[in-house]
Design an enzyme around this catalytic site. Structure first.
Site, PDB file in Angstrom:
ATOM      1  N   ARG A 180      -7.811  38.372  48.463  1.00  0.00           N
ATOM      2  CA  ARG A 180      -6.430  38.212  47.994  1.00  0.00           C
ATOM      3  C   ARG A 180      -5.547  39.403  48.370  1.00  0.00           C
ATOM      4  NH1 ARG A 180      -4.123  35.624  42.358  1.00  0.00           N
ATOM      5  NH2 ARG A 180      -1.954  35.761  42.996  1.00  0.00           N
ATOM      6  N   LYS A 221      -0.008  35.564  39.478  1.00  0.00           N
ATOM      7  CA  LYS A 221       0.421  36.962  39.326  1.00  0.00           C
ATOM      8  C   LYS A 221       1.752  36.964  38.610  1.00  0.00           C
ATOM      9  CE  LYS A 221      -1.678  39.630  43.024  1.00  0.00           C
ATOM     10  NZ  LYS A 221      -1.408  40.416  44.243  1.00  0.00           N
ATOM     11  N   ARG A 261      -0.164  35.812  22.423  1.00  0.00           N
ATOM     12  CA  ARG A 261      -1.382  36.041  23.243  1.00  0.00           C
ATOM     13  C   ARG A 261      -1.628  34.940  24.283  1.00  0.00           C
ATOM     14  NH1 ARG A 261      -3.499  37.487  18.091  1.00  0.00           N
ATOM     15  NH2 ARG A 261      -3.371  39.737  17.807  1.00  0.00           N
ATOM     16  N   ASN A 302      -1.027  41.048  50.603  1.00  0.00           N
ATOM     17  CA  ASN A 302      -0.094  42.167  50.465  1.00  0.00           C
ATOM     18  C   ASN A 302       0.249  42.807  51.812  1.00  0.00           C
ATOM     19  OD1 ASN A 302       0.045  41.989  47.644  1.00  0.00           O
ATOM     20  ND2 ASN A 302      -1.927  43.011  47.479  1.00  0.00           N
ATOM     21  N   HIS A 326      13.167  41.191  48.503  1.00  0.00           N
ATOM     22  CA  HIS A 326      11.729  41.393  48.638  1.00  0.00           C
ATOM     23  C   HIS A 326      11.232  40.965  50.029  1.00  0.00           C
ATOM     24  CE1 HIS A 326       7.525  41.617  47.493  1.00  0.00           C
ATOM     25  NE2 HIS A 326       7.355  40.375  47.899  1.00  0.00           N
ATOM     26  N   HIS A 377       7.295  47.627  49.284  1.00  0.00           N
ATOM     27  CA  HIS A 377       7.584  48.030  47.902  1.00  0.00           C
ATOM     28  C   HIS A 377       8.217  49.418  47.873  1.00  0.00           C
ATOM     29  CE1 HIS A 377       4.480  45.065  45.924  1.00  0.00           C
ATOM     30  NE2 HIS A 377       5.617  44.484  46.244  1.00  0.00           N
ATOM     31  N   LYS A 434      -2.549  29.696  50.125  1.00  0.00           N
ATOM     32  CA  LYS A 434      -2.514  30.459  48.875  1.00  0.00           C
ATOM     33  C   LYS A 434      -3.567  29.938  47.904  1.00  0.00           C
ATOM     34  CE  LYS A 434      -0.582  33.534  46.041  1.00  0.00           C
ATOM     35  NZ  LYS A 434       0.672  34.022  45.558  1.00  0.00           N
ATOM     36  N   HIS A 462       3.366  44.850  52.189  1.00  0.00           N
ATOM     37  CA  HIS A 462       3.939  45.061  50.864  1.00  0.00           C
ATOM     38  C   HIS A 462       3.899  46.527  50.421  1.00  0.00           C
ATOM     39  CE1 HIS A 462       3.887  40.745  50.787  1.00  0.00           C
ATOM     40  NE2 HIS A 462       4.280  40.665  49.541  1.00  0.00           N
ATOM     41  N   GLU A 496       7.359  35.523  53.828  1.00  0.00           N
ATOM     42  CA  GLU A 496       6.047  35.263  53.211  1.00  0.00           C
ATOM     43  C   GLU A 496       5.341  34.104  53.922  1.00  0.00           C
ATOM     44  OE1 GLU A 496       4.974  37.451  51.179  1.00  0.00           O
ATOM     45  OE2 GLU A 496       6.375  37.995  49.599  1.00  0.00           O
ATOM     46  N   GLU A 517      -8.025  39.490  42.832  1.00  0.00           N
ATOM     47  CA  GLU A 517      -7.788  40.435  43.933  1.00  0.00           C
ATOM     48  C   GLU A 517      -8.846  41.528  44.032  1.00  0.00           C
ATOM     49  OE1 GLU A 517      -3.589  41.199  44.814  1.00  0.00           O
ATOM     50  OE2 GLU A 517      -4.191  43.226  45.378  1.00  0.00           O
TER      51      GLU A 517
HETATM   52  P1  NAD Z   1      14.923  35.616  43.185  1.00  0.00           P
HETATM   53  O1  NAD Z   1      14.112  35.029  42.138  1.00  0.00           O
HETATM   54  O2  NAD Z   1      15.740  36.818  42.868  1.00  0.00           O
HETATM   55  O3  NAD Z   1      15.858  34.485  43.797  1.00  0.00           O
HETATM   56  C1  NAD Z   1      16.750  34.819  44.833  1.00  0.00           C
HETATM   57  C2  NAD Z   1      18.198  34.464  44.487  1.00  0.00           C
HETATM   58  O4  NAD Z   1      18.380  33.071  44.676  1.00  0.00           O
HETATM   59  C3  NAD Z   1      18.588  34.747  43.057  1.00  0.00           C
HETATM   60  O5  NAD Z   1      19.921  35.154  43.027  1.00  0.00           O
HETATM   61  C4  NAD Z   1      18.441  33.374  42.401  1.00  0.00           C
HETATM   62  O6  NAD Z   1      19.208  33.222  41.245  1.00  0.00           O
HETATM   63  C5  NAD Z   1      18.908  32.486  43.495  1.00  0.00           C
HETATM   64  N1  NAD Z   1      18.413  31.129  43.481  1.00  0.00           N
HETATM   65  C6  NAD Z   1      17.205  30.694  43.086  1.00  0.00           C
HETATM   66  N2  NAD Z   1      17.064  29.393  43.383  1.00  0.00           N
HETATM   67  C7  NAD Z   1      18.212  28.995  43.953  1.00  0.00           C
HETATM   68  C8  NAD Z   1      18.665  27.770  44.497  1.00  0.00           C
HETATM   69  N3  NAD Z   1      17.877  26.716  44.573  1.00  0.00           N
HETATM   70  N4  NAD Z   1      19.927  27.710  44.987  1.00  0.00           N
HETATM   71  C9  NAD Z   1      20.724  28.810  44.971  1.00  0.00           C
HETATM   72  N5  NAD Z   1      20.335  30.000  44.508  1.00  0.00           N
HETATM   73  C10 NAD Z   1      19.086  30.099  44.011  1.00  0.00           C
HETATM   74  O7  NAD Z   1      14.021  36.043  44.453  1.00  0.00           O
HETATM   75  P2  NAD Z   1      12.760  35.375  45.147  1.00  0.00           P
HETATM   76  O8  NAD Z   1      12.859  35.760  46.558  1.00  0.00           O
HETATM   77  O9  NAD Z   1      12.618  33.970  44.792  1.00  0.00           O
HETATM   78  O10 NAD Z   1      11.540  36.143  44.472  1.00  0.00           O
HETATM   79  C11 NAD Z   1      11.364  37.538  44.658  1.00  0.00           C
HETATM   80  C12 NAD Z   1      10.494  38.050  43.550  1.00  0.00           C
HETATM   81  O11 NAD Z   1       9.215  37.430  43.623  1.00  0.00           O
HETATM   82  C13 NAD Z   1      10.240  39.534  43.615  1.00  0.00           C
HETATM   83  O12 NAD Z   1      10.406  40.088  42.344  1.00  0.00           O
HETATM   84  C14 NAD Z   1       8.801  39.655  44.057  1.00  0.00           C
HETATM   85  O13 NAD Z   1       8.184  40.820  43.578  1.00  0.00           O
HETATM   86  C15 NAD Z   1       8.211  38.417  43.460  1.00  0.00           C
HETATM   87  N6  NAD Z   1       6.995  37.931  44.117  1.00  0.00           N
HETATM   88  C16 NAD Z   1       5.947  37.604  43.322  1.00  0.00           C
HETATM   89  C17 NAD Z   1       4.807  37.102  43.882  1.00  0.00           C
HETATM   90  C18 NAD Z   1       3.674  36.674  42.996  1.00  0.00           C
HETATM   91  O14 NAD Z   1       2.587  36.366  43.515  1.00  0.00           O
HETATM   92  N7  NAD Z   1       3.859  36.598  41.705  1.00  0.00           N
HETATM   93  C19 NAD Z   1       4.715  36.917  45.274  1.00  0.00           C
HETATM   94  C20 NAD Z   1       5.821  37.253  46.059  1.00  0.00           C
HETATM   95  C21 NAD Z   1       6.962  37.758  45.458  1.00  0.00           C
HETATM   96  N1  GLY Z   2       1.789  37.498  46.540  1.00  0.00           N
HETATM   97  C1  GLY Z   2       0.539  38.180  46.503  1.00  0.00           C
HETATM   98  C2  GLY Z   2      -0.488  37.501  45.683  1.00  0.00           C
HETATM   99  O1  GLY Z   2      -0.227  36.498  45.063  1.00  0.00           O
HETATM  100  O2  GLY Z   2      -1.583  37.964  45.606  1.00  0.00           O
END
Ligand code: NAD
Ligand code: GLY
Length: 362
Positions: free
Chosen positions: A241, A143, A121, A245, A265, A252, A227, A248, A185, A237
């Site tokens: 917030r 998130k 939890r 998006n 993404h 998406h 942020k 997005h 972003e 949100e």
């Molecule tokens: P990712 O986590 O897939 O990383 C991209 C690639 O880079 C992967 O292959 C990873 O293994 C590699 N990698 C990571 N760090 C590295 C480094 N330092 N050197 C070499 N390779 C490296 O993708 P991302 O773009 O970081 O994140 C995308 C995800 O984030 C999506 O799922 C999206 O929905 C999510 N997201 C979440 C939020 C949120 O607020 N929680 C906001 C935006 C995006």
């Molecule tokens: N990346 C969108 C949010 O954090 O709200």
């Protein structure tokens, strides 16, 4: 090192931004002191690059972590992988007060964060983001989620980390395509609330793509300031917030329709933002020259400005499942001008379809 705070009542936390933070014991020591045991979640790509450094830093702090190494990729941001984390935590008898470290990009941060939200939890966790996208966006704000075959990030929780350590040096090994995805972003913050930042980005994008360390640190810092401010004002949100998006809802749809991981993404967000900009122009808000400026920014960042030609029916079908749908009505983030976004009820379907049509490749 630069530090800023996410000023949430009761759960305020710090974001540290700088080079080589993963190898500095003082960056982790105070967090570690509060927890008897530690687990790290990372993936098969990041582990060989940064787990040895983190292991060494933990050793200096007299800690040895359980290491959970997941398969790499958006396609693994799912129940099976989440269960892999739970299995490992349970088999190692991790407790509710075990500190979980999420070492990786947004996929690791979102998955490990959701695991932390659910395990017994709720267990404490730290974000150690290693992609530009994770450093400027996903590691901050709480998130957490996994994907469902029917929609991106559909299963998740709002669950804040105890801190964020953005080590800019990790960006040295990031592939160019991933760096560009993170820039999508960054540009987003300028478009939704900071016209001056757009001016700065127009000058700085070549240097950012060349990985100028000073510029990268400045971009991460300015993005995190936005942020942190937005999350503090609207953690769940209910209002502002949602502006984060921008692009997005369209993006998406691209990611889900093509299969997770085919478009990154940030790439989907870039093409989706151009669709939102073109729709904003159709509503009389943006001038043609402003839409062209949005496209030029993404192009300069090495990102696509045309979506895949899926047909508007497929786009619109996916968009109806968006998390901003209220009482069955789609809401969209649109641009009143460059530097000011708003959330509005979607206009008539044909107007959206026309904006999608003119924004697709082929
Ligand atoms: P990712 O986590 O897939 O990383 C991209 C690639 O880079 C992967 O292959 C990873 O293994 C590699 N990698 C990571 N760090 C590295 C480094 N330092 N050197 C070499 N390779 C490296 O993708 P991302 O773009 O970081 O994140 C995308 C995800 O984030 C999506 O799922 C999206 O929905 C999510 N997201 C979440 C939020 C949120 O607020 N929680 C906001 C935006 C995006
Ligand atoms: N990346 C969108 C949010 O954090 O709200």
């Amino acid at each position: 090192m630069r530090t800023l705070t996410v000023p949430l009542v009761d759960r305020a936390y710090e974001i540290h931004i700088g080079r080589d933070l993963l190898s500095r014991p003082e960056c982790l020591a105070s967090q570690l002191a509060r927890h008897a045991s530690v687990a790290v979640v990372t993936n098969t790509t990041v582990a060989p690059l940064y787990l040895p450094t983190l292991r060494q830093t933990l050793a200096v702090c007299d800690r040895r972590a359980l290491e959970i190494v997941l398969p790499d990729g958006e396609a693994y941001k799912n129940w099976q992988t989440l269960n892999q984390v739970f299995d490992a935590l349970l088999e190692a008898h991790c407790e509710r007060e075990t500190l979980l470290l999420a070492l990786g990009g947004g996929v690791i941060g979102d998955t490990a964060g959701f695991a932390a939200a659910c395990y017994q939890r709720g267990m404490p966790f730290l974000q150690l983001p290693t992609t530009l996208l994770a450093q400027v966006d996903s590691s901050v704000g709480g998130k957490t989620a996994i994907n469902h075959p029917l929609g991106k990030n559909m299963i998740g929780a709002f669950y804040q980390p105890q801190g964020v350590l953005a080590d800019i040096a990790t960006l040295d090994t990031l592939p160019d395509r991933e760096l560009s995805a993170g820039l999508a972003e960054v540009i987003k913050y300028g478009l939704i609330r900071d016209a001056d930042f757009l001016d700065w980005l127009e000058i700085s994008l070549p240097g950012l793509r060349a990985r100028n360390a000073t510029l990268l640190e400045e971009a991460v810092y300015r993005a995190c300031c936005h942020k942190a401010e937005i999350v503090a004002a609207d953690e769940r949100e209910k209002g502002e917030r949602a502006l984060l998006n921008l692009g997005h809802t369209f993006g998406h749809a691209i990611e889900t329709e093509l299969g997770y991981g085919v478009w990154l993404h940030g790439e989907a967000v870039a093409a989706g933002t151009v669709m939102a900009a073109r729709l904003s122009a159709r509503l009389g808000w943006l001038a043609g020259a402003e839409v062209a400026r949005v496209e030029a920014l993404f192009t300069a960042a090495g990102l696509p400005v045309r979506g895949p030609k899926l047909g508007e029916t497929r786009y619109l079908g996916r968009m109806r499942h968006d998390k901003k749908v209220q009482a069955g009505k789609l809401r969209l983030v649109l641009l009143k001008t460059l530097g000011k976004a708003v959330v509005r009820d979607a206009p008539e379907t044909e107007v959206i379809a026309a904006a999608i049509r003119e924004s697709c490749a082929g």
